[in-house]
Design a protein around this motif. Sequence first.
Motif, PDB file in Angstrom:
ATOM      1  N   GLY A 107      -1.369   7.863   7.160  1.00 36.55           N
ATOM      2  CA  GLY A 107      -2.040   6.910   8.035  1.00 36.55           C
ATOM      3  C   GLY A 107      -1.303   5.598   8.240  1.00 36.55           C
ATOM      4  O   GLY A 107      -1.834   4.679   8.847  1.00 36.55           O
ATOM      5  N   PHE A 108      -0.080   5.500   7.715  1.00 39.86           N
ATOM      6  CA  PHE A 108       0.686   4.278   7.947  1.00 39.86           C
ATOM      7  C   PHE A 108       1.391   4.394   9.290  1.00 39.86           C
ATOM      8  O   PHE A 108       2.294   5.224   9.463  1.00 39.86           O
ATOM      9  N   ALA A 128       0.831  -1.207   0.000  1.00 40.78           N
ATOM     10  CA  ALA A 128       0.000   0.000   0.000  1.00 40.78           C
ATOM     11  C   ALA A 128       0.870   1.263   0.000  1.00 40.78           C
ATOM     12  O   ALA A 128       0.574   2.237  -0.708  1.00 40.78           O
ATOM     13  N   MET A 129       1.950   1.240   0.790  1.00 37.85           N
ATOM     14  CA  MET A 129       2.873   2.400   0.807  1.00 37.85           C
ATOM     15  C   MET A 129       3.457   2.653  -0.578  1.00 37.85           C
ATOM     16  O   MET A 129       3.575   3.800  -1.016  1.00 37.85           O
ATOM     17  N   CYS A 130       3.826   1.575  -1.269  1.00 35.04           N
ATOM     18  CA  CYS A 130       4.414   1.730  -2.602  1.00 35.04           C
ATOM     19  C   CYS A 130       3.397   2.319  -3.558  1.00 35.04           C
ATOM     20  O   CYS A 130       3.702   3.237  -4.328  1.00 35.04           O
ATOM     21  N   ASP A 131       2.165   1.785  -3.513  1.00 37.57           N
ATOM     22  CA  ASP A 131       1.144   2.257  -4.447  1.00 37.57           C
ATOM     23  C   ASP A 131       0.784   3.713  -4.192  1.00 37.57           C
ATOM     24  O   ASP A 131       0.464   4.456  -5.118  1.00 37.57           O
ATOM     25  N   LYS A 132       0.830   4.116  -2.908  1.00 43.59           N
ATOM     26  CA  LYS A 132       0.395   5.474  -2.576  1.00 43.59           C
ATOM     27  C   LYS A 132       1.501   6.507  -2.618  1.00 43.59           C
ATOM     28  O   LYS A 132       1.262   7.673  -2.899  1.00 43.59           O
ATOM     29  N   SER A 159       5.656  11.666   5.665  1.00 44.66           N
ATOM     30  CA  SER A 159       4.556  11.535   4.706  1.00 44.66           C
ATOM     31  C   SER A 159       3.788  10.249   4.935  1.00 44.66           C
ATOM     32  O   SER A 159       2.553  10.234   4.850  1.00 44.66           O
ATOM     33  N   LEU A 160       4.510   9.160   5.191  1.00 46.86           N
ATOM     34  CA  LEU A 160       3.827   7.880   5.444  1.00 46.86           C
ATOM     35  C   LEU A 160       2.928   8.008   6.664  1.00 46.86           C
ATOM     36  O   LEU A 160       1.788   7.535   6.662  1.00 46.86           O
ATOM     37  N   SER A 161       3.454   8.677   7.687  1.00 47.48           N
ATOM     38  CA  SER A 161       2.666   8.872   8.901  1.00 47.48           C
ATOM     39  C   SER A 161       1.422   9.714   8.605  1.00 47.48           C
ATOM     40  O   SER A 161       0.319   9.396   9.048  1.00 47.48           O
ATOM     41  N   SER A 162       1.575  10.776   7.794  1.00 45.32           N
ATOM     42  CA  SER A 162       0.423  11.613   7.426  1.00 45.32           C
ATOM     43  C   SER A 162      -0.613  10.821   6.645  1.00 45.32           C
ATOM     44  O   SER A 162      -1.812  11.098   6.704  1.00 45.32           O
ATOM     45  N   THR A 202       3.475   4.022 -10.052  1.00 41.22           N
ATOM     46  CA  THR A 202       3.270   2.729 -10.714  1.00 41.22           C
ATOM     47  C   THR A 202       2.968   2.853 -12.209  1.00 41.22           C
ATOM     48  O   THR A 202       2.904   1.844 -12.901  1.00 41.22           O
ATOM     49  N   VAL A 203       2.777   4.074 -12.686  1.00 41.52           N
ATOM     50  CA  VAL A 203       2.621   4.245 -14.134  1.00 41.52           C
ATOM     51  C   VAL A 203       3.941   3.953 -14.849  1.00 41.52           C
ATOM     52  O   VAL A 203       3.971   3.314 -15.899  1.00 41.52           O
ATOM     53  N   ILE A 204       5.031   4.401 -14.257  1.00 36.26           N
ATOM     54  CA  ILE A 204       6.332   4.248 -14.928  1.00 36.26           C
ATOM     55  C   ILE A 204       7.339   3.421 -14.134  1.00 36.26           C
ATOM     56  O   ILE A 204       8.429   3.151 -14.610  1.00 36.26           O
ATOM     57  N   GLU A 205       6.985   3.032 -12.910  1.00 36.06           N
ATOM     58  CA  GLU A 205       7.966   2.336 -12.071  1.00 36.06           C
ATOM     59  C   GLU A 205       7.447   0.994 -11.564  1.00 36.06           C
ATOM     60  O   GLU A 205       6.253   0.833 -11.289  1.00 36.06           O
TER      61      GLU A 205
END
Lengths: 80, 80
Positions: free
Chosen positions: B29-30, A60-64, B24-27, A69-72
Amino acid sequence: MKARVVVTLKNGVLDPQGQAIEGSLSSLGFSGVAEVRQGKVFDLELDGTDVESARSQITAMCDKLLANTVIENYAIEISN
Amino acid sequence: MKARVVVTLKNGVLDPQGQAIEGSLSSLGFSGVAEVRQGKVFDLELDGTDVESARSQITAMCDKLLANTVIENYAIEISN
């Protein structure tokens, strides 16, 4: 728990930074380098011990945030 | 031959970029992310098939261009 996320450009996506490095290596006298592509690595230190929940959280962290994910592409390695 | 070089900051070297990602991850919600450190990865495509000579060549590339060995470590993985 430690995890490593490696984010790389998808095949076919232009990598000017990699090309610049390739040119610099060549100027420095390193021959035989056919291609250089640059990516990013994120080393995460996570609380908790459940590998599967960590993997889904990191996905989820990677996707957000961590990858576009369009180019990586991204790859997740978890080590306990 | 393909090789991957992973360049990471040495322990103790401040990583503001990693701290920004952590924030940013914390913001987003992770929770439960104790630390994030960012590094670089270089995927090299090399001519030739001699693993040992490739490794010594890549070590020289890291020392001269790819890594700042004062503050960064590097790891080399070679796959045929």
